[in-house]
Design an enzyme around this catalytic site. Structure first.
Site, PDB file in Angstrom:
ATOM      1  CE  LYS A 218      24.498 111.077 161.977  1.00 16.72           C
ATOM      2  NZ  LYS A 218      24.437 109.591 161.836  1.00 16.72           N
TER       3      LYS A 218
ATOM      4  CE  LYS B 296      20.543 105.996 157.553  1.00 16.57           C
ATOM      5  NZ  LYS B 296      21.745 106.239 158.368  1.00 16.57           N
TER       6      LYS B 296
ATOM      7  N   GLY C  51      26.569 102.140 154.476  1.00 18.88           N
ATOM      8  CA  GLY C  51      25.869 101.160 155.296  1.00 18.88           C
ATOM      9  C   GLY C  51      25.110 101.766 156.455  1.00 18.88           C
ATOM     10  CG  ASP C  52      21.881 102.824 159.373  1.00 24.16           C
ATOM     11  OD1 ASP C  52      22.437 103.830 159.843  1.00 24.16           O
ATOM     12  OD2 ASP C  52      20.898 102.294 159.934  1.00 24.16           O
TER      13      ASP C  52
ATOM     14  CB  THR D 115      30.214 104.547 163.343  1.00 23.91           C
ATOM     15  OG1 THR D 115      30.156 104.730 161.930  1.00 23.91           O
ATOM     16  CG2 THR D 115      29.033 105.228 163.989  1.00 23.91           C
TER      17      THR D 115
ATOM     18  CG  ASN E  27      30.242  98.917 161.564  1.00 25.49           C
ATOM     19  OD1 ASN E  27      30.111 100.121 161.720  1.00 25.49           O
ATOM     20  ND2 ASN E  27      31.352  98.383 161.098  1.00 25.49           N
TER      21      ASN E  27
ATOM     22  CB  SER F 169      31.429 108.088 154.475  1.00 24.32           C
ATOM     23  OG  SER F 169      30.971 106.816 154.851  1.00 24.32           O
TER      24      SER F 169
HETATM   25  P1  NDP Z   1      24.396  96.554 162.490  1.00 29.48           P
HETATM   26  O1  NDP Z   1      23.323  95.957 161.689  1.00 29.48           O
HETATM   27  O2  NDP Z   1      25.819  96.248 162.174  1.00 29.48           O
HETATM   28  O3  NDP Z   1      24.201  96.206 164.032  1.00 29.48           O
HETATM   29  C1  NDP Z   1      23.019  96.486 164.729  1.00 29.48           C
HETATM   30  C2  NDP Z   1      23.096  95.722 166.038  1.00 29.48           C
HETATM   31  O4  NDP Z   1      22.042  96.118 166.896  1.00 29.48           O
HETATM   32  C3  NDP Z   1      22.957  94.210 165.829  1.00 29.48           C
HETATM   33  O5  NDP Z   1      23.777  93.530 166.736  1.00 29.48           O
HETATM   34  C4  NDP Z   1      21.481  93.964 166.114  1.00 29.48           C
HETATM   35  O6  NDP Z   1      21.194  92.654 166.574  1.00 29.48           O
HETATM   36  C5  NDP Z   1      21.265  94.966 167.225  1.00 29.48           C
HETATM   37  N1  NDP Z   1      19.883  95.382 167.357  1.00 29.48           N
HETATM   38  C6  NDP Z   1      19.093  95.917 166.414  1.00 29.48           C
HETATM   39  N2  NDP Z   1      17.889  96.165 166.916  1.00 29.48           N
HETATM   40  C7  NDP Z   1      17.932  95.790 168.216  1.00 29.48           C
HETATM   41  C8  NDP Z   1      17.000  95.803 169.282  1.00 29.48           C
HETATM   42  N3  NDP Z   1      15.759  96.275 169.107  1.00 29.48           N
HETATM   43  N4  NDP Z   1      17.392  95.345 170.487  1.00 29.48           N
HETATM   44  C9  NDP Z   1      18.628  94.881 170.676  1.00 29.48           C
HETATM   45  N5  NDP Z   1      19.570  94.846 169.710  1.00 29.48           N
HETATM   46  C10 NDP Z   1      19.211  95.298 168.503  1.00 29.48           C
HETATM   47  O7  NDP Z   1      24.138  98.139 162.439  1.00 29.48           O
HETATM   48  P2  NDP Z   1      25.145  99.309 162.827  1.00 29.48           P
HETATM   49  O8  NDP Z   1      26.031  98.891 163.922  1.00 29.48           O
HETATM   50  O9  NDP Z   1      25.727  99.828 161.580  1.00 29.48           O
HETATM   51  O10 NDP Z   1      24.128 100.421 163.333  1.00 29.48           O
HETATM   52  C11 NDP Z   1      23.760 100.548 164.699  1.00 29.48           C
HETATM   53  C12 NDP Z   1      23.229 101.955 164.960  1.00 29.48           C
HETATM   54  O11 NDP Z   1      24.248 102.913 164.647  1.00 29.48           O
HETATM   55  C13 NDP Z   1      22.017 102.364 164.108  1.00 29.48           C
HETATM   56  O12 NDP Z   1      21.201 103.218 164.893  1.00 29.48           O
HETATM   57  C14 NDP Z   1      22.638 103.175 162.977  1.00 29.48           C
HETATM   58  O13 NDP Z   1      21.732 104.088 162.423  1.00 29.48           O
HETATM   59  C15 NDP Z   1      23.754 103.890 163.738  1.00 29.48           C
HETATM   60  N6  NDP Z   1      24.850 104.402 162.927  1.00 29.48           N
HETATM   61  C16 NDP Z   1      25.561 103.579 162.105  1.00 29.48           C
HETATM   62  C17 NDP Z   1      26.615 104.072 161.369  1.00 29.48           C
HETATM   63  C18 NDP Z   1      27.485 103.201 160.535  1.00 29.48           C
HETATM   64  O14 NDP Z   1      28.477 103.698 160.012  1.00 29.48           O
HETATM   65  N7  NDP Z   1      27.186 101.927 160.380  1.00 29.48           N
HETATM   66  C19 NDP Z   1      26.949 105.511 161.403  1.00 29.48           C
HETATM   67  C20 NDP Z   1      26.186 106.271 162.356  1.00 29.48           C
HETATM   68  C21 NDP Z   1      25.172 105.728 163.067  1.00 29.48           C
HETATM   69  P3  NDP Z   1      21.427  91.348 165.648  1.00 29.48           P
HETATM   70  O15 NDP Z   1      22.920  91.151 165.653  1.00 29.48           O
HETATM   71  O16 NDP Z   1      20.707  90.268 166.349  1.00 29.48           O
HETATM   72  O17 NDP Z   1      20.886  91.692 164.311  1.00 29.48           O
HETATM   73  O1  2IT Z   2      23.883 107.240 160.181  1.00 31.69           O
HETATM   74  C1  2IT Z   2      24.951 107.385 159.554  1.00 31.69           C
HETATM   75  O2  2IT Z   2      25.620 108.420 159.659  1.00 31.69           O
HETATM   76  C2  2IT Z   2      25.421 106.278 158.724  1.00 31.69           C
HETATM   77  N1  2IT Z   2      24.774 105.240 158.673  1.00 31.69           N
HETATM   78  C3  2IT Z   2      26.674 106.427 157.905  1.00 31.69           C
HETATM   79  C4  2IT Z   2      26.435 107.271 156.692  1.00 31.69           C
HETATM   80  C5  2IT Z   2      27.572 107.322 155.705  1.00 31.69           C
HETATM   81  O3  2IT Z   2      27.309 107.847 154.612  1.00 31.69           O
HETATM   82  O4  2IT Z   2      28.684 106.886 155.996  1.00 31.69           O
END
Ligand code: NDP
Ligand code: 2IT
Length: 450
Positions: free
Chosen positions: A113, A125, A164-165, A208, A239, A382
Site C-alpha cells: 500500500k 503495524k 490510528g486504525d 481514508t 472513521n 499521513s
Molecule cells: P474504527 O474503529 O473507527 O471503526 C471500525 C468500525 O467497524 C466500527 O464502527 C466498528 O463497530 C465496526 N466493526 C468492527 N468490527 C466489526 C464487525 N466484525 N462487524 C461489524 N462491524 C464491525 O476503525 P477504522 O474506521 O479506522 O478502520 C476500519 C477499517 O479500515 C479497518 O480494516 C482498518 O484497518 C482500515 N483502515 C483504516 C485506516 C485509517 O486511517 N483509520 C486507513 C486504512 C485502512 P463499533 O462502532 O461497534 O466498534
Molecule cells: O491501514 C492503514 O493504512 C492505516 N491504518 C493508516 C496508517 C497511517 O499511518 O496513516
C-alpha cells in the site's frame, strides 16, 4: 509455481498458526508469479524470502490500572516490516482480536500500500488486544500511557511513525502523543492523525474514507460511469465508513446501509449521516439508537444473523464499500452482491474480502478495488502530515484534498496500467501487487543485503 509453494510452506513452519498472515502473503505471491518467472534477479536476491519476514518484531507487556483499582495486563505489538522506501509507517489497532497474525497481515499489506502511494514511507503495524468498549476516558488514557511507555524507545519521526486504525482515533493519538512528549522531552511528528490544534493535518480524519470513494470514482470513470445516483452499502460506522459516506453524499450517491459491531442499519431513503456522527463519534453508542429518531429504518442485531456475521450484504445496492474489518465479505456475501446487481466494490478496510470472494468479484467482471490500493489515501495523507510537521508548515484543506485526489488517481492508474500490461485488465489485485512489489524489490536490491 513450485518456488512460491515452497516459500509458503516454509512460512507455515517458521511462523506457525498465523492464518490471516498466510492469506495476505499467498494473495500477493500468487499474483507475482508472472514477474518472478520473467525477472530471475528477484529470486537471485532472495527478495521474496526477505519481504515476508519482518525486519523487526516488538512484543511487549502493557500493565495498567482500571477504575476499580485492579491491575490489567494486555499484549502490545509493533511489527516493523520493511524500511526499503522510508521510515516505518502504519497504524495501531486496539481490539480484542489483535494477535501476531493480525498485526503481521496488516504490516505486510502496508508494504505494498505504502509503495503504491509513491511517497517515501516504509511499512509497519502495531496494536494491542485491548478492548476500548465500555472503558472510561481515564482507563483509555492509562492504557495509552502504558502502551507508549514501552513504544517510545522504538519510534520517532525518522524511524517509525504510528497512526490510528480500529479503536485508535484522535483521542488515543492525543494520549499517546502526550506520553511520548513527556518521556522524550521532544515535540515532534512521531504520530499522525494528531489533533488540528497540535500538529495534525487537515483532511487526515477524512482521508481514508474520501480516498476509498475517489478510488471508486476512478474505477467507474474508466467504465464511462460515475457515482451520481448510485445506492451504496458501507460497512462499519467508524472513521473510514463515516467519511466514505460523507464523500458519497458529496458526489451524489446515496448510502442506504451501514453496520457496527452490534448490528446492521438499513434506511432506504438514505442514511442520516449527521445522526450517525453524533451516535458514533460523540456518544460512542450502538447504531440501534438510530431508530429512536428514524422509525422507518431497520436494525438487525448481529445475534440475529448466522455466525455473528453482519446482514448488510444481503441488501440490494449499486456499490459496496466494506469499511469495517478483515474477511467481512465471504464467498456467499460476494455472490449475493453480484447476483443483486452490485457493480462496484471498493475496500476501505484491509483485506475486507476472503480469497474466494475476491475471485468471485474479479470473475464476475465488476469493478473491484482491493484495500491496499483503494484505502491508501489514509496513509498517503499521513505522509502529508509528516511533510507539514517536518517543514513546520500548515497546508489548507483544499491543498491536502487536491493531493489526496491526485494520489488516489495515480494509484488507480498504476494498478490499472499494470493489470493491462499483464493481460488481465480487470484484475486490480494483480496490477496493484505487481506495481508495488517492483518498487519495493528494486529499492531492496539497490540497498544491498540488509
Ligand atoms: P474504527 O474503529 O473507527 O471503526 C471500525 C468500525 O467497524 C466500527 O464502527 C466498528 O463497530 C465496526 N466493526 C468492527 N468490527 C466489526 C464487525 N466484525 N462487524 C461489524 N462491524 C464491525 O476503525 P477504522 O474506521 O479506522 O478502520 C476500519 C477499517 O479500515 C479497518 O480494516 C482498518 O484497518 C482500515 N483502515 C483504516 C485506516 C485509517 O486511517 N483509520 C486507513 C486504512 C485502512 P463499533 O462502532 O461497534 O466498534
Ligand atoms: O491501514 C492503514 O493504512 C492505516 N491504518 C493508516 C496508517 C497511517 O499511518 O496513516
Amino acid at each position: 509455481m513450485n518456488y512460491i509453494d515452497n516459500i509458503l510452506s516454509g512460512l507455515k513452519v517458521s511462523s506457525p498458526a498465523q492464518q490471516e498472515f498466510y492469506q495476505a502473503v499467498e494473495e500477493v505471491l500468487r499474483s507475482l508469479a508472472p514477474v518472478l518467472e520473467t525477472n530471475k534477479h528477484y529470486q537471485q536476491h532472495s527478495i521474496i524470502q526477505r519481504i515476508v519476514e519482518p525486519e523487526r518484531q516488538i512484543i511487549f507487556r502493557i500493565p495498567w490500572v482500571d477504575d476499580g483499582g485492579v491491575v490489567q495486563v494486555n499484549k502490545g505489538y509493533r511489527i516493523e516490516f520493511n524500511s526499503a522506501l522510508g521510515p516505518y509507517k502504519g497504524g495501531l489497532r486496539f481490539h480484542p482480536s489483535v494477535n501476531a497474525s493480525v498485526v503481521k497481515f496488516l504490516g505486510f499489506e502496508q508494504i505494498f500500500k505504502n509503495a503504491l502511494t509513491g511517497l517515501p514511507i516504509g511499512a509497519a503495524k502495531g496494536g494491542a488486544n485491548f478492548d476500548p468498549k465500555g472503558k472510561s476516558d481515564r482507563e483509555i488514557m492509562a492504557f495509552c500511557q502504558s502502551f507508549m511507555t514501552e513504544l517510545y524507545r522504538h519510534v520517532g519521526p525518522n524511524t517509525d511513525v504510528p497512526a490510528g486504525d480500529i479503536g485508535v482515533g484522535a483521542r488515543e493519538i492525543g494520549y499517546l502523543f502526550g506520553q511520548y512528549k513527556r518521556l522524550t522531552g521532544r515535540y515532534e511528528g512521531v504520530l499522525t492523525g494528531k489533533g488540528l490544534l497540535w500538529g495534525g493535518s487537515l483532511v487526515r480524519k477524512e482521508a481514508t474514507g474520501y480516498g476509498t470513494v475517489y478510488f471508486a470514482d476512478c474505477m467507474l470513470n474508466d467504465r464511462g460511469e460515475n457515482l451520481q445516483g448510485q445506492t451504496c452499502l458501507v460497512s462499519g460506522a467508524g472513521n473510514v465508513a463515516i467519511y466514505a459516506m460523507e464523500k458519497l453524499y458529496q458526489l451524489g450517491a446515496t448510502p442506504i446501509g451501514c453496520c457496527d459491531s452490534t448490528g446492521t442499519l438499513y434506511h432506504e431513503n438514505g442514511l442520516d449521516l449527521t445522526l450517525i456522527k453524533t451516535l458514533k463519534e460523540q456518544k460512542r453508542e450502538s447504531l440501534a439508537n438510530y431508530l429512536n429518531t428514524h422509525t422507518s429504518a431497520t436494525f438487525t442485531p448481529v445475534d440475529d444473523y448466522p455466525e455473528g456475521r453482519h446482514a448488510l450484504w444481503q441488501y440490494t445496492a449499486d456499490a459496496a464499500f466494506p469499511c469495517a474489518t478483515q474477511n467481512e465479505i465471504n464467498k456467499n456475501d460476494a455472490q449475493g452482491l453480484v447476483a443483486n446487481g452490485c457493480k462496484l466494490v471498493s475496500e476501505g478496510a484491509n483485506m475486507a474480502s476472503t480469497q474466494d470472494a475476491v475471485e468471485c468479484f474479479i470473475d464476475s467482471g465488476i469493478a473491484y478495488g482491493p484495500g491496499k490500493a483503494a484505502n491508501a489515501g489514509g496513509v498517503a495523507t499521513s505522509q502529508l502530515e509528516m511533510a507539514q510537521n517536518a517543514s513546520m508548515q500548515r497546508w489548507s484543506f483544499e491543498k491536502v484534498d487536491n493531493q489526496l485526489q491526485g494520489i488516489s488517481k495515480s494509484i488507480y492508474q498504476q494498478a490499472s496500467d499494470t493489470a493491462k500490461d499483464f493481460g488481465e485488465p480487470n484484475n486490480l489485485v494483480l496490477g496493484a501487487n505487481i506495481a508495488a512489489f517492483k518498487r519495493v524489490a528494486d529499492a531492496m536490491i539497490e540497498q544491498g543485503v540488509v
